[in-house]
Scaffold this motif. Structure first.
Motif, PDB file in Angstrom:
ATOM      1  N   ASN A 143       1.303   5.972   4.165  1.00  0.00           N
ATOM      2  CA  ASN A 143       1.869   5.677   5.481  1.00  0.00           C
ATOM      3  C   ASN A 143       2.390   6.927   6.169  1.00  0.00           C
ATOM      4  O   ASN A 143       2.298   7.048   7.396  1.00  0.00           O
ATOM      5  CB  ASN A 143       2.957   4.608   5.361  1.00  0.00           C
TER       6      ASN A 143
ATOM      7  N   LYS B  89      -0.736   8.645   7.542  1.00  0.00           N
ATOM      8  CA  LYS B  89      -1.267   7.910   8.703  1.00  0.00           C
ATOM      9  C   LYS B  89      -0.355   8.105   9.921  1.00  0.00           C
ATOM     10  O   LYS B  89      -0.845   8.271  11.034  1.00  0.00           O
ATOM     11  CB  LYS B  89      -1.413   6.424   8.374  1.00  0.00           C
TER      12      LYS B  89
ATOM     13  N   ASP C  19       0.435   3.393  16.891  1.00  0.00           N
ATOM     14  CA  ASP C  19       0.065   3.643  15.493  1.00  0.00           C
ATOM     15  C   ASP C  19       1.128   4.477  14.787  1.00  0.00           C
ATOM     16  O   ASP C  19       1.476   4.207  13.632  1.00  0.00           O
ATOM     17  CB  ASP C  19      -1.288   4.354  15.398  1.00  0.00           C
TER      18      ASP C  19
ATOM     19  N   TYR D  12       3.063   3.016  11.484  1.00  0.00           N
ATOM     20  CA  TYR D  12       3.021   3.662  10.169  1.00  0.00           C
ATOM     21  C   TYR D  12       4.370   4.263   9.781  1.00  0.00           C
ATOM     22  O   TYR D  12       4.739   4.275   8.605  1.00  0.00           O
ATOM     23  CB  TYR D  12       1.915   4.718  10.102  1.00  0.00           C
TER      24      TYR D  12
END
Length: 142
Positions: free
Chosen positions: A58, A61, A73, A77
């Motif tokens: 995570n 990302k 996004d 994340y």
């Protein structure tokens, strides 16, 4: 590729899975959207059950999304990363500093774009953690 083969030969699957997460981020940043090949069932299980690996995944990302300025996004994340940060230790101590630095950057960016105080506070906590580590390090030169 050599490091992944090295880890595979020595059954270092947790480190190998984390390296593949990092490798995918690097590929994306240099313009190659190529996911790591040959993900075994065991690696997929590690990625979904090992909290330290999920933390790294995570973080990577969130960082990649931040670099491409993908707000939703990045936030998604970063929130998933935060679900694991207090309950896990990174497999390598160096990852703590790296993740604190990158999540601090992401938190301040999210705060600037959303005006949410919580993101600013998270950024400040990461900045303070880095400052404490720097002050307590035997390698700090004055």
């Amino acid at each position: 590729a050599e490091s992944i083969n090295f880890m595979h030969e020595r059954k270092m699957l947790i480190f190998m899975t984390q390296l593949k997460c990092f490798q995918h981020s690097v590929f994306k940043l240099i313009g190659i959207d190529e996911k790591p090949k040959d993900v075994s069932a065991e690696e997929a299980k590690i990625l979904t059950t090992n909290k330290s690996v999920m933390r790294t995944y995570n973080c990577q990302k969130a960082y990649t999304s931040f670099m491409f300025r993908l707000y939703d996004d990045s936030k998604n994340y970063a929130e998933k990363y935060l679900d694991f940060v207090d309950s896990t230790w990174a497999n390598l101590w160096l990852q703590h500093a790296s993740q604190a630095f990158h999540m601090g950057l992401i938190s301040f960016w999210l705060a600037r774009n959303s005006r949410e105080q919580g993101w600013y506070e998270r950024g400040e906590r990461n900045k303070l953690a880095l400052k404490k580590w720097a002050e307590s390090s035997k390698w700090t030169f004055e």
